[in-house]
Write an enzyme that holds these catalytic residues in place. Structure first.
Site, PDB file in Angstrom:
ATOM      1  N   TYR A 141       0.876  -1.178   0.000  1.00  0.00           N
ATOM      2  CA  TYR A 141       0.000   0.000   0.000  1.00  0.00           C
ATOM      3  C   TYR A 141       0.913   1.227   0.000  1.00  0.00           C
ATOM      4  O   TYR A 141       1.564   1.522   0.999  1.00  0.00           O
ATOM      5  CB  TYR A 141      -0.874  -0.067   1.255  1.00  0.00           C
ATOM      6  CG  TYR A 141      -1.872   1.043   1.495  1.00  0.00           C
ATOM      7  CD1 TYR A 141      -2.063   2.091   0.621  1.00  0.00           C
ATOM      8  CD2 TYR A 141      -2.657   1.040   2.651  1.00  0.00           C
ATOM      9  CE1 TYR A 141      -2.985   3.089   0.872  1.00  0.00           C
ATOM     10  CE2 TYR A 141      -3.584   2.025   2.915  1.00  0.00           C
ATOM     11  CZ  TYR A 141      -3.746   3.051   2.030  1.00  0.00           C
ATOM     12  OH  TYR A 141      -4.655   4.044   2.292  1.00  0.00           O
ATOM     13  N   LYS A 169      -1.615  -1.387  -3.856  1.00  0.00           N
ATOM     14  CA  LYS A 169      -2.578  -0.299  -3.927  1.00  0.00           C
ATOM     15  C   LYS A 169      -1.794   0.989  -3.844  1.00  0.00           C
ATOM     16  O   LYS A 169      -1.086   1.219  -2.857  1.00  0.00           O
ATOM     17  CB  LYS A 169      -3.570  -0.383  -2.762  1.00  0.00           C
ATOM     18  CG  LYS A 169      -4.573   0.767  -2.786  1.00  0.00           C
ATOM     19  CD  LYS A 169      -5.206   1.053  -1.439  1.00  0.00           C
ATOM     20  CE  LYS A 169      -5.891   2.398  -1.499  1.00  0.00           C
ATOM     21  NZ  LYS A 169      -6.400   2.830  -0.185  1.00  0.00           N
TER      22      LYS A 169
END
Lengths: 308, 308, 308, 308
Positions: A141, A169
């Site tokens: 992330y 992400k």
């Protein structure tokens, strides 16, 4: 450790769920159930709890563990559940991951530790150490504005070799960076590359991104799913039309008030106005005062007219 | 002051020209002419000199004024010439602008002053003050990594009211930002919104951007023009194919060596290898050493095979 | 190149002179003369023109060259004159330096180039390249908030080996850094280490610093000279008493208004109120509006009572 | 809530204790006891556990609660114990604080929440909310490099009005800032202002600071206590002599290896070499490899010769 799938099952719209709260210590359970049903009815491809949008770092651990169990139970296998285990202490990340596995979640998401400043080699060491110990596959992330470090494209490539790391992400908003990662990873399309900011979801999917972890899908899940599908199908006219609505949401809902927290305050306030859940925000954030809430309501009503 | 056109003439690919140098104080005139002809033959829609890629801030003023005259003379009206007047001293920006006007340039480009840290109201005041005094229309130039300030969407909107401010070149790489500006300016489509990083040109044009000020167009102008046209025509398959080549250039040419200057060193080195001009770089930057240059050459030859 | 002195002549209070202006293009010559006499009468050990406080980067080159000549002429050898040659273009730094040498200045001061982001090795290369070409000895100038780079202690040590580099002015405000540099350079006490922020001058002189390049010495030169002398003499009681007055100036004069420019606006406004010179500020900065100027005057009068 | 003392009891040297660990999940209890006795024997004025030096954010909560109990029990009232409760979740800060109160600790320390970026008004709201709920008095902890926010002098002044907020520990290294806070708070001397970096402890105490929360006091507590006393007594010669030893420690122990973590790795490694405790570091940090450890040992032995 899980086996890495040939073709990733992770594609599409996976809303970063807000966390409905009654107060600092208590989930708004009714709101949580309603929100889950709302986004699944809208066609989303999965849920992501305990991210930045979920105010994860502001919640007590008891509440985080409780939220994982309640969410997985209510989702009941309808869509995959991704669980944020971002923490400065790996021991706590692992404990959250174990609760997630026991509750039936599908995957985990972790941003870099956000207190100490690390170099890229230290970051690689950290993620390998963590992924070795996690009972479910992990998404990286990237969130440099909050963690003070960018996960460089070479670092992503290196980490993608770990059997338990299955995607990224990216919430940087920087698609020059995102496109570099996409290019770096072009030989391993099963490594899923999602973007956070909904303002760039359509264009990244057009060029090969896996989908969006977009806050607005808490409110209007079908809009984001439709936009994702239009992009997948290369239907540029439809993309432009729906993307314009997303930009309207960005301008009308996320940009009120001062400070970096306006996105979260606007989103949670709008969900309350839509009758879905409470808008209590955990310290250190606080919900809007009346003036901003009135403006929010007015903007939201305008947007609703255009969506339905 | 000039009249703002109803429909902007500024669209397409406008290469930020590198500045061919023989040494610290002298233009490589032959290289400059060759480079100009090369990009115009490739179909570009304009030229932009004295930007970051042109090492503007490293050049003496005598050399900057000379470059403006030489470029405009050699272009001779074939395409519009945009001239960078970015400076910490407005007096010097105005002097450069006057030379540009006298030489027949079409428009000016200015990033925020980059020494003092300004607030947004101070930035608005600065740009209005400058635009009032410029003899040609002005593009704003967003370059936060170098100037320490982001030109916020509201600031762009406010400045767009000035008759002499006609567009924005955004080199932030952040398309979440760029899309917000596009949305903010949707009522005034004649205000041209360009992006700098070529890694994001295609997607921004697909969603309404005016084009790209892309360094790679110094080397392969036709590739970037073709990609722009594919995006304008909504030909997604062609966009994907050509965008992949641009990403190959980004990875193979701009990412060698350490430090933030690898883009510039790679680009200027490649132009030398292509036989177009000298690769001398003005202090404080320096061209690649042999090892990196060999790697650059090897990558460049691979890329050339794929393009032709 | 000059010979490096065994014991540096550079010690004490060297005010970073504000630049008195009538308007964007014209020096306030009368103000300049008055200001020079005022600070020399106050006992300062040298003058530093064309620094950040002198708005150097906002001035046209014609004006900068003129200011060097006028200042050296009016000082007429009473104290050493240091000239800022900070520039992104080394050619312009060298031109300024030559004017300084011809006018009789004693030394030069240069911050890192402030547009491109450099690594430490690039910074070493830059300063060596520059110092090789300068006709007067050079002080390094650490100003990370404006230049985006810190001159690391190891870099200072490396650069101090150059015959033409004789000291450092550190405006970071970070005395943990400053003390590290002092310790690194303890074998070469002739390398002069000055600090910029007057709020830390006393303590750095107590522990071995060479003195202060303090803006407040434009207004009250004797106060800063007295504080310097008290620190040199280890007279802690006197240091505390005078340091408290400096802190009063810092709080009352430099902290009005918004934005990072409040120090400069307050200082130049105060000099105008003291009857010394005009308070015109070059773009992109602007002098205070009436409300802030009234507050400034009230604070200044209070401070004057305590100083005299 | 406790009553704010007229004259603060908090002055002097309060080591930010490293956390002796056997492995990721287990305290090195023997090392902890030895370390506590070592620093108390050295004359320190208090202990501070669970700060940055204590790797607080890397430890599981179980371990943090355990450390509080063990430390207070072993200290057994010999000196005050300060407990770090810095957390992104206020609920967890409060739980740690309650354990601290039950165990007999004296005060708490909290840096701003370090995930979301807050504005100053949000920071004021946060600290007031937290202090209202804490069972012991609180020190603010300024640590902008890790928390992404500076606690501005006006914010400190505003927060000092809260009955339960009794001081500030500033680890910015920026004494221009620290002196501004000292000046701002000059009417309330019972509000204790400590600095973190030992490189600036002496000078801040000379000018009115309350003391140092200095990592080096884990190793050589008497040196730091002696330096503090010399500064309190205004004995400049002794200050200079002992300060030079502290700078030697800073250069020889904290500056090996790459990355921002070199201070922590050097300090913990040195404590191991001194025979006090284990040098295991919690993820994401890792102890030095052999080469750096050998260099560390060599430097440490040199320093030991000069201290004893």
């Amino acid at each position: 450790m899980t086996e890495k799938p040939e073709n990733s099952q992770y594609r599409g719209i996976i809303p970063p769920m807000i966390t409905p709260l009654k107060n600092e210590d208590e989930l708004d359970l009714q709101g949580l159930h309603k929100l889950i049903d709302h986004v699944i009815d809208g066609g989303v491809h999965g849920l992501f709890i305990l991210g930045t949008t979920g105010e994860s770092t502001s919640l007590s651990y008891a509440l985080r563990h409780g939220l994982i169990k309640e969410t997985c139970k209510h989702v009941n296998g309808r869509v995959p559940v991704l669980v944020g285990v971002t923490d400065t202490a790996t021991a706590e990340s692992i404990r959250l991951a174990e609760t997630a596995r026991d509750a039936g979640a599908s995957a985990l998401v972790a941003a870099p530790p956000y207190y100490f400043s690390l170099g890229q080699p230290e970051l690689i060491e950290y993620y390998n150490y963590l992924a070795d110990r996690l009972p479910l596959p992990l998404f990286l992330y990237n969130m440099p504005s909050h963690t003070k470090i960018n996960i460089e494209p070479d670092t992503v490539k290196e980490l993608s070799k770990h059997d338990n790391i299955i995607g990224l992400k990216d919430s940087s908003g920087n698609t020059a960076y995102f496109n570099k990662v996409l290019f770096h990873m072009k030989e391993t399309p099963e490594f899923s590359l999602f973007v956070g900011p909904e303002e760039i979801m359509a264009e990244t999917v057009l060029l090969g991104g896996a989908g969006g972890v977009n806050g607005g899908a808490n409110m209007f899940p079908k809009l984001y799913v439709d936009l994702y599908n239009a992009a997948i199908n290369g239907d540029i006219e439809q993309v432009k039309k729906l993307h314009a609505l997303v930009m309207e949401i960005s301008a009308g809902i996320y940009s009120l008030g001062r400070f970096g927290s306006s996105y979260l305050k606007g989103l949670k306030g709008a969900l309350n106005l839509l009758g879905i859940c409470n808008d209590y925000m955990a310290s250190p954030l606080h919900k809007f005062e009346k003036e901003e809430k009135d403006q929010l309501e007015s903007n939201l009503r305008e947007i609703q007219k255009k969506i339905h």
